[in-house]
Motif scaffolding. Structure first.
Motif, PDB file in Angstrom:
ATOM      1  N   ILE A 168      -4.858   5.916  -1.439  1.00 47.39           N
ATOM      2  CA  ILE A 168      -4.676   4.647  -0.784  1.00 47.39           C
ATOM      3  C   ILE A 168      -5.821   3.679  -1.247  1.00 47.39           C
ATOM      4  O   ILE A 168      -5.544   2.603  -1.327  1.00 47.39           O
ATOM      5  N   ARG A 169      -7.135   4.346  -1.293  1.00 46.26           N
ATOM      6  CA  ARG A 169      -8.045   3.317  -1.556  1.00 46.26           C
ATOM      7  C   ARG A 169      -8.031   2.672  -2.957  1.00 46.26           C
ATOM      8  O   ARG A 169      -8.106   1.600  -3.147  1.00 46.26           O
ATOM      9  N   GLY A 197      -4.546  -3.749  -5.636  1.00 46.09           N
ATOM     10  CA  GLY A 197      -3.380  -4.565  -5.256  1.00 46.09           C
ATOM     11  C   GLY A 197      -2.234  -4.089  -5.563  1.00 46.09           C
ATOM     12  O   GLY A 197      -1.286  -5.031  -5.676  1.00 46.09           O
ATOM     13  N   GLY A 217      -9.708   0.852   3.906  1.00 47.26           N
ATOM     14  CA  GLY A 217     -10.755  -0.161   3.295  1.00 47.26           C
ATOM     15  C   GLY A 217     -11.846  -0.518   3.877  1.00 47.26           C
ATOM     16  O   GLY A 217     -12.623  -1.124   3.095  1.00 47.26           O
ATOM     17  N   SER A 229      -5.433   2.271  -4.695  1.00 52.55           N
ATOM     18  CA  SER A 229      -4.526   1.385  -4.692  1.00 52.55           C
ATOM     19  C   SER A 229      -4.754   0.033  -3.808  1.00 52.55           C
ATOM     20  O   SER A 229      -4.080  -1.251  -4.319  1.00 52.55           O
ATOM     21  N   GLN A 230      -5.475  -0.029  -2.968  1.00 44.41           N
ATOM     22  CA  GLN A 230      -6.023  -1.335  -2.183  1.00 44.41           C
ATOM     23  C   GLN A 230      -6.869  -2.115  -2.976  1.00 44.41           C
ATOM     24  O   GLN A 230      -6.537  -3.172  -3.345  1.00 44.41           O
ATOM     25  N   LEU A 260       0.669   1.444  -2.394  1.00 40.69           N
ATOM     26  CA  LEU A 260       0.211   1.595  -0.945  1.00 40.69           C
ATOM     27  C   LEU A 260       1.194   2.162  -0.081  1.00 40.69           C
ATOM     28  O   LEU A 260       1.250   2.716   0.815  1.00 40.69           O
ATOM     29  N   ASN A 274      -1.372   2.430 -10.540  1.00 38.75           N
ATOM     30  CA  ASN A 274      -1.435   1.007 -10.082  1.00 38.75           C
ATOM     31  C   ASN A 274      -1.267   0.080 -11.209  1.00 38.75           C
ATOM     32  O   ASN A 274      -0.391  -0.989 -10.848  1.00 38.75           O
ATOM     33  N   THR A 287       0.632   5.500   1.865  1.00 36.84           N
ATOM     34  CA  THR A 287       0.219   5.393   3.324  1.00 36.84           C
ATOM     35  C   THR A 287       1.451   6.131   4.148  1.00 36.84           C
ATOM     36  O   THR A 287       1.322   6.675   4.981  1.00 36.84           O
TER      37      THR A 287
END
Length: 156
Positions: A42-43, A49, A75, A45-46, A54, A137, A58
């Motif tokens: 998740i991190r 972007g 985040g 991918s945040q 995500l 990503n 998630t």
């Protein structure tokens, strides 16, 4: 957002993705805690972007029992109380390993902190995971693979 090319329907893209996906089995089968694995995905991918990743990670984290609070706060992990010290170390290594161009790479302090919480095999799995999620990503961002349609467990 319109997808530029669907890697999964392109012969080269599908072959490449299968190899990366199959290499991920080593990580998922490792002793690296599953919660850490999802938080790392998740991190990264945040930071990158990546809507497609995500969306997937998630939803997969929630389906695996991760709390909505922990998913929502990834985040801002530094400003929360919901993550363990080991998870914080993994998130720091993820950020530094993902933002290589923004600094001089991964600091000795970040590495040493992660090494306090994870054994050598877990550390290698963590490094491999950071590499793999960053590859996915980049694939999704470059090809404009959108998020929003993923169903938990859709890909296996």
């Amino acid at each position: 957002m319109e997808t530029r090319i669907n890697p999964m329907t392109n012969e080269v893209g599908a072959k490449w993705a299968r190899y990366i996906i199959s290499s991920n089995k080593v990580i998922t089968d490792s002793a690296l805690p599953k919660a850490v694995q999802e938080l790392v995905k998740i991190r990264a991918s945040q930071i990158n972007g990546c809507g497609g990743c995500l969306d997937m990670h998630t939803k997969d984290a929630a389906a695996a029992g991760e709390s909505q609070v922990r998913i929502n706060l990834v985040g801002a992990w530094r400003e929360t109380t919901v993550y363990t010290e080991a998870e914080r170390a993994a998130l720091e290594l993820t950020e530094q390993g993902t933002r290589l161009a923004d600094s001089s790479g991964v600091t000795d302090e970040a590495w040493a902190n992660a090494a306090k919480h994870f054994d050598e095999d877990q550390l290698m799995a963590l490094v491999a995971l950071i590499c793999a999620i960053n590859a996915f990503n980049r694939l999704n961002v470059i090809t404009r693979t959108p998020g929003g349609e993923y169903q938990p467990g859709q890909f296996g």
